[in-house]
Write an enzyme that holds these catalytic residues in place. Structure first.
Site, short mmCIF file in Angstrom:
data_model
loop_
_atom_site.label_atom_id
_atom_site.label_comp_id
_atom_site.label_asym_id
_atom_site.label_seq_id
_atom_site.Cartn_x
_atom_site.Cartn_y
_atom_site.Cartn_z
N HIS A 134 30.58 20.59 -6.27
CA HIS A 134 29.64 21.71 -6.61
C HIS A 134 29.85 22.66 -7.87
O HIS A 134 28.94 23.32 -8.30
CB HIS A 134 29.24 22.50 -5.22
CG HIS A 134 28.49 21.60 -4.42
ND1 HIS A 134 29.02 20.97 -3.57
CD2 HIS A 134 27.21 21.31 -4.57
CE1 HIS A 134 28.20 20.19 -2.93
NE2 HIS A 134 27.01 20.50 -3.47
N ASP A 177 26.59 12.50 -2.13
CA ASP A 177 27.25 12.29 -1.03
C ASP A 177 27.05 10.89 -0.74
O ASP A 177 28.04 10.25 -0.08
CB ASP A 177 26.46 13.21 0.10
CG ASP A 177 27.12 14.64 0.07
OD1 ASP A 177 28.48 14.77 -0.12
OD2 ASP A 177 26.48 15.70 0.02
N CYS A 205 17.83 13.03 -6.09
CA CYS A 205 18.34 14.58 -6.47
C CYS A 205 19.75 14.76 -6.72
O CYS A 205 20.17 15.81 -7.05
CB CYS A 205 17.79 15.58 -5.50
SG CYS A 205 18.45 15.57 -3.78
N GLU A 241 21.67 10.53 2.43
CA GLU A 241 22.98 10.43 1.85
C GLU A 241 24.00 10.21 2.51
O GLU A 241 25.28 10.19 2.24
CB GLU A 241 23.07 12.10 1.19
CG GLU A 241 22.71 13.13 2.19
CD GLU A 241 22.99 14.41 1.55
OE1 GLU A 241 23.43 14.62 0.55
OE2 GLU A 241 22.42 15.46 2.33
C1 PEP Z 1 23.64 15.06 -2.91
O1 PEP Z 1 24.51 14.74 -2.15
O2 PEP Z 1 23.36 14.14 -3.75
C2 PEP Z 1 22.86 16.31 -3.22
C3 PEP Z 1 22.17 16.55 -3.91
O3 PEP Z 1 23.41 17.32 -2.47
P1 PEP Z 1 24.68 18.28 -2.72
O4 PEP Z 1 25.26 17.72 -3.95
O5 PEP Z 1 24.18 19.58 -2.67
O6 PEP Z 1 25.67 17.86 -1.68
MG MG Z 2 24.61 16.20 -0.48
#
Ligand code: PEP
Ligand code: MG
Length: 583
Positions: free
Chosen positions: A197, A461, A508, A437
């Site tokens: 993140h 994920d 996403c 995910e």
């Molecule tokens: C993902 O896992 O691709 C996602 C968009 O969520 P995050 O990156 O916040 O876990």
């Molecule tokens: Mg995720």
């Protein structure tokens, strides 16, 4: 900051995390310590007195802690605190701090950090194992003293006084969230992966970043100058004049490529033969909406609502959430805002609620929400109140199967019914979706699509869980390979299942904003891609210069390959055929 002769150029390879090139002096961030502001002190002697008081309080604190440990665990376990107390009595260190204050006239926090950092670097470079480990003691004690000086337990970075390049072992998402392109030139970390993140936030903040740089903190010293190449994943320590020259050219090339893709940023999302798809924004709060407008996002495809929680480092009230959510919906001016319900856990920690051995496989996201109806209800109420101002979608993260999805939906529908009885009705009926995910969700995708209006694939994920590779672990970063055929085939299955049911198929995760991957995702059947806004222009450009037929053929070709290197080459060749990428 030494004025010794410049050290030679050293190149360190890491993982390209956020594009752009940054050049400046380094600020080595001590683990768990604040980036403190450097200010001119008005009364130097009272600064030194504050320091003495902080040392005194820290000594009392550690002695108390020591006593508690002796009582609970015994003398030998408490020995570590003796080492910490010794650091607090180290005359050389204490003298050096006082001298630094008197010499520079700066505030005590800044001087203390500078001196402690120098000591830590010295100890970390000692051959002897025992002495080298003292660095950890100094670091620990420094954090405690700094807490006293700052009068807070917070270890959040504030704004550095001069713009520098932050180098750290790793950065937590909340540390990254508190940086801005106005305060930080770039950042580099020894640990972390491209889809951690912190890297995701760096891209949103448009701060060049390289993560997973092995040996970073053994190489970089106070006073070094760094050149951070966030495109190549390269950190050049003390770049030579020739290197700087070549980078000037490179920066010009990057700028001209950016101008080229920006010239088409406001054109429609359609292929050369008229097939439509949509590019949307991933956001972390109202402050990201300006970029969404600048880069012409067609709505918000992922609102990471947990960012507010991380920024506050506390559980926000329904009212606090409502203020932020309604701000976003208003700023979207009638475009859809997709709220992803709270996804704390994993690398996004809040207090000790999520402190566990295997956080990515633990008490995370929808699991936490279903277990804490108070938290879930207050978030959903805030979202529903915001939905009065414009179209909203709600999606649930980390869904592992149908029962869980039904529970989440039912919870939502109950709250929505309650709110309707209070006269709070969404402006447009709310679309419900599931994030895909977890591999189990991909396996039962045919069942999940019967329950929702849309699915959104969280590739960050999904890749991590499908391949059993921690997305933030630099040591195994080469195993985190989205081009693994298992990933490509899983994606195709998800999109095909959604299409069969007439359900929107979005992506996403970070692959959506990667110009090499976006053509494949559309070619495999995705119809919406949501990404950090600054990624939109390049993705839009490459897709607008492709035909639907070509993209389909790309998808088909990738599906036929059983080898990740071949898949990667296929994607690179395709992108190169459209525009000169990564020349
Ligand atoms: C993902 O896992 O691709 C996602 C968009 O969520 P995050 O990156 O916040 O876990
Ligand atoms: Mg995720």
């Amino acid at each position: 900051m030494s004025a010794e002769s410049p050290r030679p150029e050293v190149r360190l390879k890491g993982i390209a995390a956020a594009p752009g090139v940054g050049h400046g002096s380094v600020y080595i961030l001590l683990q768990g310590m604040a980036i403190v502001a450097c200010e001119k002190a008005t009364d130097l002697e009272s600064e030194v007195k504050r320091f003495e008081q902080a040392l005194h309080e820290t000594r009392l604190e550690i002695s108390k802690l020591r006593q508690e440990v002796v009582e609970r665990l015994g003398e030998s376990e408490a020995a570590i605190f003796d080492a910490h107390l010794l650091v607090l009595e180290d005359v050389a260190l204490i003298d050096d701090v006082a001298k630094e204050v008197r010499k520079t006239g700066f505030n005590i926090e800044f001087c203390f950090q500078e001196v402690a950092q120098r000591y830590i670097t010295i100890f970390e470079n000692i051959e002897d194992d025992f002495l080298r480990e003292r660095a950890a003691d100094i670091r620990d004690v420094t954090g405690r003293v700094m807490d006293k000086l700052l009068g807070t337990k917070s270890t959040k970075p504030a704004v550095a006084v001069e713009k520098q390049i932050v180098a750290a072992k790793d950065l937590t998402p909340s540390e990254t969230a508190s940086m801005s392109a106005d305060s930080v030139i770039a950042f580099v970390t020894q640990e972390g992966g491209r889809t951690g993140h912190s890297a995701i936030m760096a891209r949103a903040l448009e701060i060049p970043a390289v993560v997973g740089v092995r040996g970073l903190l053994d190489t970089v010293q106070d006073g070094d100058v760094l050149l951070v190449d966030g495109e190549e994943g390269l950190v050049i320590v003390n770049p030579s004049a020739a290197t700087l020259d070549s980078y000037r050219d490179k920066q010009l090339a990057i700028k001209s490529r950016r101008n080229r893709v920006m010239s088409e940023v406001a054109l429609p999302d359609e292929t050369v033969d008229g097939a439509a798809y949509s590019l949307l924004a991933n956001i972390g709060g109202p402050e990201d909406m300006e970029d969404a407008r600048t880069y012409v996002a067609h709505g918000v495809g992922l609102y990471r609502t947990e960012n507010l929680f991380l920024r506050l480092d506390a559980w926000p009230s329904e009212e606090e959430q409502y203020v932020e959510y309604s701000d976003v919906v208003r700023q979207a001016h009638g475009q859809l805002v997709t709220f992803r319900t709270l996804d704390l856990g994993g690398d996004k920690k809040l207090g000790d609620l999520t402190d566990e051995a295997n956080p990515f496989m633990g008490y995370r996201a929808i699991r936490l929400c279903l277990d804490r109806p108070d938290i879930f209800a207050s978030q959903l109420r805030a979202i529903l109140r915001a939905s009065v101002f414009g179209p909203v979608a709600v999606m649930f993260p980390m869904i592992s199967g149908v029962e869980e999805l039904r529970r989440a939906k039912e919870f939502f529908l109950n709250i929505a019914a309650q709110m309707a009885s209070e006269g709070i009705v969404p402006k447009v009926p709310i679309r419900l979706g599931a994030m895909i995910e977890i591999p189990a969700a991909a396996v039962v995708i045919d069942d999940l699509v019967t329950e929702v209006d849309f699915v959104s694939v969280g590739t960050n994920d999904l890749v991590q869980y499908l391949l059993a590779v921690d997305r933030g672990n630099q040591r195994i970063a080469t195993w985190y390979e989205p081009a693994n055929p298992a990933v490509v085939r899983t994606l195709e299955r998800i999109f095909a299942s959604a299409a069969k049911k007439g359900v929107t198929a979005a992506v996403c995760g970070e692959l959506a904003g990667d110009p090499l991957w976006a053509p494949l995702l559309i070619g495999l059947g995705a119809t919406e891609l949501s990404m950090s806004s600054p990624s939109i222009p390049e993705v839009r450009f490459i897709l607008r210069h492709s035909s639907a037929q070509e993209l389909k053929a790309l998808g088909k070709a990738a599906m036929a390959l059983g080898d990740s290197v071949k898949i990667k080459n296929l994607l690179a060749d395709f992108a190169l055929s459209k525009v000169k990428y990564r020349t």
